[in-house]
Scaffold this active site. Structure first.
Site, PDB file in Angstrom:
ATOM      1  N   GLN A 105      -5.152  -1.916   9.303  1.00 53.42           N
ATOM      2  CA  GLN A 105      -4.898  -3.219   8.680  1.00 53.42           C
ATOM      3  C   GLN A 105      -5.496  -4.346   9.522  1.00 53.42           C
ATOM      4  O   GLN A 105      -5.229  -4.434  10.718  1.00 53.42           O
ATOM      5  CB  GLN A 105      -3.375  -3.402   8.503  1.00 53.42           C
ATOM      6  CG  GLN A 105      -2.998  -4.656   7.751  1.00 53.42           C
ATOM      7  CD  GLN A 105      -3.475  -4.654   6.299  1.00 53.42           C
ATOM      8  OE1 GLN A 105      -3.394  -3.659   5.592  1.00 53.42           O
ATOM      9  NE2 GLN A 105      -4.007  -5.769   5.858  1.00 53.42           N
ATOM     10  N   ASP A 149     -11.412   2.090   3.236  1.00 48.17           N
ATOM     11  CA  ASP A 149     -11.582   0.640   3.071  1.00 48.17           C
ATOM     12  C   ASP A 149     -13.043   0.281   2.796  1.00 48.17           C
ATOM     13  O   ASP A 149     -13.338  -0.825   2.361  1.00 48.17           O
ATOM     14  CB  ASP A 149     -11.130  -0.086   4.354  1.00 48.17           C
ATOM     15  CG  ASP A 149      -9.836  -0.865   4.152  1.00 48.17           C
ATOM     16  OD1 ASP A 149      -9.463  -1.108   2.981  1.00 48.17           O
ATOM     17  OD2 ASP A 149      -9.201  -1.221   5.156  1.00 48.17           O
ATOM     18  N   LYS A 184       0.847  -1.200   0.000  1.00 44.08           N
ATOM     19  CA  LYS A 184       0.000   0.000   0.000  1.00 44.08           C
ATOM     20  C   LYS A 184       0.883   1.251   0.000  1.00 44.08           C
ATOM     21  O   LYS A 184       0.604   2.228  -0.695  1.00 44.08           O
ATOM     22  CB  LYS A 184      -0.942  -0.014   1.212  1.00 44.08           C
ATOM     23  CG  LYS A 184      -2.074  -1.012   1.020  1.00 44.08           C
ATOM     24  CD  LYS A 184      -2.844  -1.327   2.281  1.00 44.08           C
ATOM     25  CE  LYS A 184      -3.790  -2.510   2.001  1.00 44.08           C
ATOM     26  NZ  LYS A 184      -4.473  -3.018   3.181  1.00 44.08           N
TER      27      LYS A 184
END
Ligand code: NAP
Length: 282
Positions: free
Chosen positions: A96, A119, A52
């Site tokens: 995460q 997300d 990322k």
């Protein structure tokens, strides 16, 4: 022979388009920032976070990495999220997953400001998708939709079967296909006659988390087969939820693993970060 849907090429195109727009915003004095929080040192998470970061560098998005120790408490993590919510410099926040067992993932996801939920996991984002309102869409299903669109695969009026009903892949995938006017069936571990249902599909999206689960027996000749799964086989080679060698001769189009859905997830994260900033500007 099936048409091979090239996720590497399409994700590259998306990243280049994002990069152009990021540059244009920079010229107007607007920099985009993504904050990424990792708790603990799970090796797979470390690889994902690293990828990322690399993608951010490529498109010109500033990334802030918060590497918190495994012992971080839920309260401490909530405080970090709150601080980032209030930070006017931060456009997107990503925690995460998975988190250590002592931290409730849902509580953390719900603490992220829906305006920074790149997300697309926040209940508000999920709700917006299900009622057809604008909002962040979970990156993997958003990537699948982009693959279909950019490969000229028509969704409207087609039989779409989604195998898997997870909150991050299966359910939002079904919602997206429905939004595109597909006729959608969602299957899961309790589904009966799975092969028969899968075989009805013009578009079959497989996200069951089981290596090479789908064989030619599940696929209608000419169908488009999208493989979301990622696994390492006994020789440490990547494979998907679909048995590519057996399905490719039957399918009309298929995504490979690697090089299919995988690279799209990060490209869509970049796209979501750009969108967060543009939305904020508006
Ligand atoms: P998950 O949370 O484990 O969900 C799997 C789903 O498949 C569940 O809904 C489960 O049904 C269903 N299922 C399991 N066995 C089945 C069977 N025998 N027949 C029918 N349905 C069955 O997995 P996920 O997070 O959605 O991920 C799915 C796969 O995609 C994994 O391989 C994962 O590594 C991969 N993935 C890839 C990306 C990417 O960037 N490419 C991103 C996310 C995930 P129940 O609900 O009944 O248990």
């Amino acid at each position: 022979m099936a048409y091979i849907i090239d996720g590497k090429r399409i994700s590259g195109e998306i990243k280049d388009e994002v990069r152009e727009q990021v540059e244009a915003l920079k010229k107007q004095g607007r920099e985009i920032t993504l904050a990424v929080i990792q708790v603990g040192k799970d090796p797979a998470s470390t690889v994902y976070v690293g990828n990322k970061k690399k993608a951010c560098e490529y498109v010109g998005i500033r990334s802030l990495a918060y590497e918190l120790p495994e012992e971080t408490t839920e309260k401490e993590l909530l405080e970090k999220v709150k601080e980032l919510n209030q930070d006017g410099q931060v456009d997107g926040i990503l925690v995460q997953l998975p988190l250590p067992a002592h931290i409730c993932e849902n509580r953390i996801i719900e603490a992220i400001s829906p305006k920074k939920d790149v997300d697309g996991f926040h209940p508000q984002s999920v709700g917006a998708l299900s009622i057809g309102k604008e909002g962040f869409v979970s990156c993997t299903p958003a990537g699948v939709l982009m693959l279909l669109k950019r490969s000229g695969i028509e969704i409207e009026g087609k039989e779409c079967v989604v195998m898997g009903r997870s909150n991050i892949v299966g359910k939002p995938m079904a919602m997206l296909l429905l939004r595109e006017n597909g006729t959608v069936t969602v299957c899961h571990s309790r589904t009966q006659n799975l092969k028969e249902i899968a075989k009805r599909a013009d578009i079959l999206v497989v996200a069951v988390g089981k290596p090479k689960f789908v064989t030619e027996e599940y696929v209608k000749p000419g169908a488009c087969v999208i493989d979301v799964g990622i696994h390492r086989n006994e020789n440490n080679k990547l494979c998907g939820d679909v048995d590519f060698e057996r399905v490719e001769p039957v399918a009309g189009a298929i995504t490979p693993v690697p090089g299919g859905v995988g690279p799209m997830t990060i490209a869509m994260l970049m796209y979501n970060c750009l969108w967060a900033a543009k939305r904020e500007n508006e």
